[in-house]
Structure formats: C-alpha cells, structure tokens
Scaffold this active site. Structure first.
Site, PDB file in Angstrom:
ATOM      1  N   GLU A  54       6.550  -6.165  -5.963  1.00 51.37           N
ATOM      2  CA  GLU A  54       6.749  -4.944  -5.173  1.00 51.37           C
ATOM      3  C   GLU A  54       7.854  -5.091  -4.125  1.00 51.37           C
ATOM      4  OE1 GLU A  54       3.592  -2.025  -4.472  1.00 51.37           O
ATOM      5  OE2 GLU A  54       3.501  -2.913  -2.493  1.00 51.37           O
ATOM      6  N   LYS A  56       8.567  -3.910  -0.653  1.00 48.74           N
ATOM      7  CA  LYS A  56       7.725  -3.385   0.431  1.00 48.74           C
ATOM      8  C   LYS A  56       8.298  -3.874   1.757  1.00 48.74           C
ATOM      9  CE  LYS A  56       2.720  -3.666   1.411  1.00 48.74           C
ATOM     10  NZ  LYS A  56       1.455  -4.276   0.978  1.00 48.74           N
ATOM     11  N   LYS A 116       5.727   3.760  -6.356  1.00 42.56           N
ATOM     12  CA  LYS A 116       4.490   3.522  -5.596  1.00 42.56           C
ATOM     13  C   LYS A 116       4.466   4.560  -4.489  1.00 42.56           C
ATOM     14  CE  LYS A 116       1.128   0.298  -5.563  1.00 42.56           C
ATOM     15  NZ  LYS A 116       0.400   0.350  -4.375  1.00 42.56           N
ATOM     16  N   GLU A 165      -5.167   3.981  -9.981  1.00 46.74           N
ATOM     17  CA  GLU A 165      -5.699   2.974  -9.052  1.00 46.74           C
ATOM     18  C   GLU A 165      -7.106   3.349  -8.586  1.00 46.74           C
ATOM     19  OE1 GLU A 165      -3.093   1.505  -5.866  1.00 46.74           O
ATOM     20  OE2 GLU A 165      -4.644   2.182  -4.495  1.00 46.74           O
ATOM     21  N   ASN A 186      -7.472  -1.849  -6.892  1.00 49.49           N
ATOM     22  CA  ASN A 186      -6.852  -2.262  -5.642  1.00 49.49           C
ATOM     23  C   ASN A 186      -7.850  -3.127  -4.868  1.00 49.49           C
ATOM     24  OD1 ASN A 186      -5.314  -2.638  -3.377  1.00 49.49           O
ATOM     25  ND2 ASN A 186      -4.628  -0.510  -3.262  1.00 49.49           N
ATOM     26  N   GLU A 216      -4.460  -5.391  -8.152  1.00 51.51           N
ATOM     27  CA  GLU A 216      -3.452  -5.050  -7.141  1.00 51.51           C
ATOM     28  C   GLU A 216      -3.854  -5.537  -5.750  1.00 51.51           C
ATOM     29  OE1 GLU A 216      -3.146  -0.543  -9.050  1.00 51.51           O
ATOM     30  OE2 GLU A 216      -3.045  -0.811  -6.908  1.00 51.51           O
ATOM     31  N   SER A 217      -2.915  -6.048  -5.021  1.00 51.92           N
ATOM     32  CA  SER A 217      -3.040  -6.380  -3.588  1.00 51.92           C
ATOM     33  C   SER A 217      -3.777  -7.693  -3.311  1.00 51.92           C
ATOM     34  CB  SER A 217      -3.775  -5.301  -2.787  1.00 51.92           C
ATOM     35  OG  SER A 217      -3.205  -4.048  -2.965  1.00 51.92           O
TER      36      SER A 217
HETATM   37  O1  LIG Z   1      -0.492  -2.426   2.103  1.00 52.55           O
HETATM   38  C1  LIG Z   1      -1.128  -1.710   2.903  1.00 52.55           C
HETATM   39  O2  LIG Z   1      -1.384  -2.050   4.065  1.00 52.55           O
HETATM   40  C2  LIG Z   1      -1.594  -0.336   2.488  1.00 52.55           C
HETATM   41  C3  LIG Z   1      -2.263   0.444   3.390  1.00 52.55           C
HETATM   42  C4  LIG Z   1      -2.693   1.727   3.060  1.00 52.55           C
HETATM   43  C5  LIG Z   1      -2.425   2.231   1.801  1.00 52.55           C
HETATM   44  C6  LIG Z   1      -1.745   1.437   0.874  1.00 52.55           C
HETATM   45  C7  LIG Z   1      -1.331   0.174   1.215  1.00 52.55           C
HETATM   46  N1  LIG Z   1      -0.600  -0.610   0.338  1.00 52.55           N
HETATM   47  C8  LIG Z   1      -0.130  -0.189  -0.918  1.00 52.55           C
HETATM   48  C9  LIG Z   1      -0.457  -1.179  -1.951  1.00 52.55           C
HETATM   49  O3  LIG Z   1      -1.266  -0.865  -2.787  1.00 52.55           O
HETATM   50  C10 LIG Z   1       0.146  -2.555  -1.883  1.00 52.55           C
HETATM   51  O4  LIG Z   1       1.410  -2.467  -1.325  1.00 52.55           O
HETATM   52  C11 LIG Z   1       0.281  -3.287  -3.219  1.00 52.55           C
HETATM   53  O5  LIG Z   1      -0.880  -3.261  -3.973  1.00 52.55           O
HETATM   54  C12 LIG Z   1       0.686  -4.753  -2.965  1.00 52.55           C
HETATM   55  O6  LIG Z   1      -0.233  -5.371  -2.094  1.00 52.55           O
HETATM   56  P1  LIG Z   1       0.077  -6.777  -1.378  1.00 52.55           P
HETATM   57  O7  LIG Z   1       0.396  -7.762  -2.457  1.00 52.55           O
HETATM   58  O8  LIG Z   1      -1.167  -7.111  -0.663  1.00 52.55           O
HETATM   59  O9  LIG Z   1       1.235  -6.551  -0.490  1.00 52.55           O
END
Ligand SMILES: O=C(O)c1ccccc1NCC(=O)[C@H](O)[C@H](O)COP(=O)(O)O
Length: 263
Positions: A54, A56, A116, A165, A186, A216-217
């Site tokens: 991503e 970001k 996204k 998601e 997520n 995800e995340s």
């Molecule tokens: O990332 C956040 O804090 C967030 C907060 C509120 C809504 C969405 C959010 N993030 C979007 C995503 O889903 C993530 O950017 C994506 O899955 C990647 O996650 P990470 O690897 O933890 O950066």
C-alpha cells in the site's frame, strides 16, 4: 461519533461537491476510461506470495509515515519487489492521498492497482476507472447489502474487480454475494483502531471457497504470512510496515525474498 462516522460524513459532502465540479461525462471521456484492466484476483491465485503493498502517507491511527518518496518511486519500487498489486489510498483529509496518486501510480507500473477509498457512490467507481484503477474496495461496515450489490455490479460493468472488506461475521454474512471477487478481512477495527490477526484467523472458515481470501492490516512479519496462508489466505495487504521504512520498495523486496526462501 467514531472516526469512521466522521470519515463517511466528510466523504458524503466531498462526493456531492465533486459531482457538481466534474461531470460524469468528463470521467467517461478520460483517456484511461477505456483501457484494459489487470486482474488482481488472478495474480493472487497464481502467486506464491500474494503481497498487495500500500501507498499510505498517513492515517488516522498514525500521523506521518513517509514523505521521502513520490508515489511513482514507491509504486516502481513495489513493482520491482514483485508484489501482486498496489493499493493506493486516495482519501485526502485522513490519509493524505489523492486521485492524482492513483493516476501517477498508473503511469508508472503495469500491475493491478486497487483504489483504497471509502466508496459510497457509483460516481467514485467512475473516478477509479478514469484514474487507472483495476480494483475497488467496498467496506461492509459502511454499506447495506443492497448497496454492495449495486456498487459491485456497477464496478463489474466497467471491468473492475471488487475486494469486499469485512471485520466480523455479521458483516460477512450480510455481504457475501456472487458479484465479489475477493474478500478481505480487515484486522483493524475501523472504529477503535485495535488490530489483531485473530480476526482473519476466525473468519477464514466462514468465507466461501470461491473467493480469494485477503488478510488486511497489521501484518508486519513473514511468520504472520506463513500462519495466515495455513488459514487459506492468498492475499496480504500491507501498508505501514513498508511505508514507515526509509525505502518502501526495498523493504517490500526483502520481505518477499525472505518469504520465498522459507521452506
Ligand atoms: O490505517 C488506519 O488507521 C485506518 C483508520 C480508519 C480507517 C481505515 C484505516 N486504514 C485503511 C486500511 O485498511 C489500511 O491502510 C490497510 O489495510 C493497510 O494496513 P497497515 O498494513 O496496518 O498499514
């Protein structure tokens, strides 16, 4: 009011304004609108290591992550690292992204791009197509079943794939339908920001086999990927772990290389 409620309330205003400023006909006449798309679901199915990396810059849970590189440099670095696709955050207010980020990423790489975004209206799907996306994200927490059906069918009519998601069983049961291509769990609760891989592990058994499973995340180790693969996951969306490093592309490359040499 949760942060997700705030994001959606702002998004509704933003979409209403943009519809007045940029008519649908302008989006439909853009150079990219008729272009061929790249399939993320095929890439994930055929790849040993299905990383979706991503772009970001920042998020509501973390302030500035990385501003050292342009989106083009990050996208090219990810492509060279061998990722299966790139997720580009396009929300401006909360994530510092934009549709230009998507456009510049499209101009730089030829692998699948996910827009996204917090999609609540068909107009945003037209924007995605006009700016070079191959896949859109639909978030079950913010949409009704009828909206998910309408938006996913509309995306398919434009040749775009759909990643749905979910975060819990209720959202999954509400949203499963044939017009989806991938289902992502997520690991981050979008209302509290609490993160745990247990969400992916618990929901895996309830996701029908015909859908590619994406976790995800909150993924930050190759061990986590290997464990999630055992639960049937073929896609892994990673943002912060790469973006917080000096060079996201190099970080993704060493992550993927480490996975490829694991027995
Ligand atoms: O990332 C956040 O804090 C967030 C907060 C509120 C809504 C969405 C959010 N993030 C979007 C995503 O889903 C993530 O950017 C994506 O899955 C990647 O996650 P990470 O690897 O933890 O950066």
């Amino acid at each position: 009011m949760t942060i997700l409620d705030k994001i959606i309330s702002d998004k509704k205003r933003e979409v209403t304004l943009k519809k007045q400023l940029i008519p649908v006909s302008q989006l439909e006449n853009s150079a990219l609108f008729g272009s061929q798309t790249h399939s993320l679901s095929k890439n994930l199915r055929n790849n040993l290591v299905g990383i979706i990396a991503e772009h970001k810059r920042r998020s509501p849970s973390k302030s500035l992550m990385n501003n050292n590189f342009s989106v083009e440099e990050v996208a090219i670095g990810y492509q060279n690292a061998g990722v299966s696709g790139i997720s580009v955050l396009t929300d401006g207010k909360y994530f510092g992204g934009s549709l230009d980020d998507l456009l510049f990423a499209r101009a730089s790489v030829n692998i699948p791009l996910l827009r996204k975004e917090f999609i609540i209206d068909e107009y945003q799907i037209l924007e995605a197509k006009a700016h070079g996306a191959d896949v859109i994200l639909l978030i079950a927490a913010i949409l009704t079943r009828t909206e998910i059906k309408q938006l996913s069918e509309f995306a398919h009519s434009l040749g775009l794939e759909v990643l749905l998601e979910v975060h819990n069983r209720k959202e999954l049961d509400k949203a499963v339908m044939p017009s989806l291509d991938m289902i992502g769990v997520n690991n981050r609760n979008l209302k509290t920001f609490e993160v745990g891989l247990e969400y992916s592990k618990e929901l895996a058994q309830h996701i029908p086999d015909e859908f590619i499973k994406v976790s995800e995340s909150g993924i930050s180790s190759t061990e986590a990927i290997i464990e999630l693969q055992q639960f049937g996951y073929q896609g892994f969306l990673i943002g912060e772990h790469f973006m917080k490093t000096e060079n996201p592309g190099i970080a993704a490359k060493s992550f993927i290389n480490a996975l490829l040499i694991k027995p």
